[in-house]
Design an enzyme around this catalytic site. Structure first.
Site, PDB file in Angstrom:
ATOM      1  N   LYS A 183     148.164  73.651  71.566  1.00  0.00           N
ATOM      2  CA  LYS A 183     146.802  73.867  70.770  1.00  0.00           C
ATOM      3  C   LYS A 183     146.724  74.517  70.116  1.00  0.00           C
ATOM      4  O   LYS A 183     146.395  75.718  70.835  1.00  0.00           O
ATOM      5  CB  LYS A 183     145.579  73.095  71.137  1.00  0.00           C
ATOM      6  CG  LYS A 183     144.800  72.544  70.193  1.00  0.00           C
ATOM      7  CD  LYS A 183     143.543  70.936  71.200  1.00  0.00           C
ATOM      8  CE  LYS A 183     142.860  70.735  70.196  1.00  0.00           C
ATOM      9  NZ  LYS A 183     142.510  69.808  71.584  1.00  0.00           N
TER      10      LYS A 183
ATOM     11  N   CYS B 250     144.847  67.256  67.801  1.00  0.00           N
ATOM     12  CA  CYS B 250     144.255  66.299  67.879  1.00  0.00           C
ATOM     13  C   CYS B 250     143.298  67.419  67.059  1.00  0.00           C
ATOM     14  O   CYS B 250     143.774  67.143  65.988  1.00  0.00           O
ATOM     15  CB  CYS B 250     143.121  66.847  68.854  1.00  0.00           C
ATOM     16  SG  CYS B 250     141.683  64.621  69.576  1.00  0.00           S
TER      17      CYS B 250
ATOM     18  N   GLU C  43     147.335  63.496  73.992  1.00  0.00           N
ATOM     19  CA  GLU C  43     146.303  65.027  74.441  1.00  0.00           C
ATOM     20  C   GLU C  43     146.628  64.787  75.816  1.00  0.00           C
ATOM     21  O   GLU C  43     145.833  64.256  76.670  1.00  0.00           O
ATOM     22  CB  GLU C  43     145.511  65.198  73.330  1.00  0.00           C
ATOM     23  CG  GLU C  43     144.897  66.885  73.815  1.00  0.00           C
ATOM     24  CD  GLU C  43     143.578  67.206  73.101  1.00  0.00           C
ATOM     25  OE1 GLU C  43     143.133  68.214  73.412  1.00  0.00           O
ATOM     26  OE2 GLU C  43     143.487  65.794  72.801  1.00  0.00           O
TER      27      GLU C  43
END
Length: 567
Positions: free
Chosen positions: A116, A152, A41
């Site tokens: 994300k 994540c 990330e």
């Protein structure tokens, strides 16, 4: 299809340096016949960039670097790179101006960009400050394989595993409905002790539940107070670990996705650490090494008191920076015991660091004479004790400034919690190495360190801990025994138990009340402390957001009395 996991150690803000690291592993991957390379990330800028993200020139430079990286990559290699992208609808919708994104680089250009979806705002995370959440499930097709992309936190919302949902959507469930062949996750997940087994248990549940292989790529390295442990891994669709990268070091591992079986094939599996002390030791060593290197330091200095805390920090510093780059300073006062000096010298000999001795008795007399008229008619007390610590702190800072050392402070978490430390004295420093390590864990680490022979002298471990700021002083003159104190602090700080619950667990009510008040009163000290390496889920760092000026304890007592009367 061969898929490579790049476990990288980026430096925050070093866009050219981070791009060069990605390019290097891309070339290695291409030479090994890899088709898809995964990076962590925000791998292009490093995680967490924090308020650098508010700087438009930083965002522009990141985009330029990304475009150049795409052109430089080997042909026929697809690379997923962590970056940011602009939210073009921000002005119209009132949303944030950036997405936390993954860019698919292929054939010299940015082929696709994925955002994300789940943005954490707990502990050290504050992603809603910077990012707009993505709304779409993320996937792409490569060689007829459909690859789902998550970033994540996107993996941390399986309601079956947690027994609840923290977010309204589950990106893994969405991807399973779309029929992807594999899910890749690009993470920058900070280290806390014991977290790896939890990660693997959680993702094993998701892989088995959705019958999808999952590849988890994690950042490694220290960035300020945060340590990233790496330990990237992959699971087959039965939820079995088929590979694991080592902890606390960079690595490039390759897994193979079999098209016929639609599953990942077994690969190399690095073992778990045998015990928690070994894991914590490696985390702290990495944290010190990276903090020093990324801040431009090559050498460290610390005060050696002959106590267990400074002994452990000296051993960590020696392992992190090299024994030839660490200086231990002995600063005995008239109250220092002979064994304090001999124990400190024995430790220095064991770990091979240099030492120097600067007695402070004359300086103490100078302070006494200067303050004699003002202090006339008063008794020796805390002010005089703290002067000794501040003399030592000044000497250490002077040496650090003169020779360019990084000053390492040596206070442990138990002391930081209750304020058993001196501002502008033993709290001086550029990095608080064990500020998140409770005193009982300090002893445990020292015992572990001695498992193959004496590193920490036995007398350092067995003697009663003392600040030695007055004759015959020991820590337990002011504090409960550390096994009692640490259990109370664990319940209070980590478990969020009420005083009544802590007393019900077997602790004395007066001691609990004293500890509670000490923790609250010491907040102003912690706010002025150097950054401390985080190894627990509740550290006194960026994730600790307590007010300094607060009257909650007084109000709480009144409230508790009302509750009792109502019952």
């Amino acid at each position: 299809m061969k898929i490579a996991i790049a476990q990288l150690n980026p430096t925050i803000g070093d866009l050219p340096g981070n791009a060069a690291k990605i390019l290097q592993v891309a070339q290695e991957s291409a030479n090994a016949g890899v088709r898809l390379l995964l990076t962590p990330e925000l791998s292009l800028c490093g995680y967490p960039p924090r308020d650098l993200l508010l700087n438009p020139s930083f965002i522009e430079a990141m985009d330029i670097t990304l475009q150049q990286l795409a052109r430089d990559l080997p042909a026929n290699l697809a690379v997923l790179v962590g970056t940011t992208s602009k939210n073009e609808q921000a002005h119209a919708t009132g949303g944030k101006h950036l997405f936390n994104s993954i860019a698919l680089l292929l054939d010299g250009k940015v082929e696709q960009v994925f955002h994300k979806r789940l943005l954490p705002t707990y502990d050290v995370f504050d992603e809603h400050r910077y990012f707009e959440p993505g709304l779409q499930a993320n996937y792409f097709t490569l060689d007829d394989m459909v690859i789902g992309v998550t970033i994540c936190e996107d993996l941390w919302n399986d309601e079956e595993f947690w027994g609840k949902r923290s977010y309204t959507v589950n990106p893994v469930a969405d991807l399973s409905i779309l029929g992807v062949d594999v899910i890749v996750n690009l993470s920058a997940s900070p280290y806390t002790a014991g977290k790896q087994r939890f990660r693997e248990e959680m993702l094993s549940h998701s892989a088995a539940r959705f019958k999808l292989p999952i590849i988890y790529t994690n950042q490694v390295g220290g960035n300020d107070d945060l340590i990233f442990d790496g330990r990237s891994f992959a699971l087959n669709k039965s939820g079995e670990i088929i590979c694991r990268a080592p902890g606390f070091e960079t690595d490039l591992i390759i897994v193979e996705l079999d098209a016929l079986q639609q599953d990942l094939l077994p690969s190399a599996i690095s073992p778990h650490y045998e015990n928690l002390d070994g894991e914590i030791w490696n985390a702290l060593v990495l944290g010190v090494r990276d903090y020093a290197q990324k801040c431009g330091f090559s050498k460290g200095i610390l005060g050696l008191s002959g106590g267990v805390d400074s002994a452990l920090v000296a051993a960590i510093a020696s392992a992190a920076l090299g024994k030839e780059n660490v200086l231990g300073v002995l600063m005995p006062s008239p109250y220092s015991s002979e064994h304090s000096i001999s124990d400190a010298l024995a430790l220095a000999k064991n770990i091979g660091i240099k030492t120097t001795r600067l007695p402070i008795g004359d300086l103490m007399q100078d302070y006494d004479q200067t303050l004699a008229e003002l202090f006339a008619g008063t008794e020796f007390g805390l002010a005089e004790e703290n002067i000794q610590s501040r003399i030592r702190g000044n000497l250490l800072m002077a040496i650090a400034n003169k020779f360019g050392y990084l000053l390492l402070s040596t206070g442990n978490k138990s002391e930081m919690a209750v304020g058993y430390c001196t501002l502008y004295g033993d709290m001086n420093g550029g990095l608080a190495v064990i500020a998140d390590v409770p005193k009982t864990r300090v002893y445990s680490l020292c015992h572990w360190l001695n498992h193959d022979g004496e590193v920490i002298p036995s007398n350092v471990i067995t003697k009663p801990p003392s600040a030695e700021l007055k004759p015959g002083q020991v820590d337990q003159d002011s504090l409960p025994s550390y096994d009692i104190l640490d259990d109370i602090l664990q319940r209070l700080i980590h478990n969020h138990e009420s005083p009544q619950q802590i007393v019900a667990a077997g602790h004395d009510a007066q001691i609990v009340d004293k500890v509670l008040r000490l923790v609250a009163r010491a907040e102003f000290k912690r706010r002025q402390a150097p950054p401390g390496l985080k190894i627990t889920d509740r550290a006194f760092g960026t994730g600790w957001r307590m007010p300094i000026a607060s009257n909650w304890l007084a109000v709480k007592d009144v409230y508790q009395q009302q509750v009792i009367l109502q019952k």
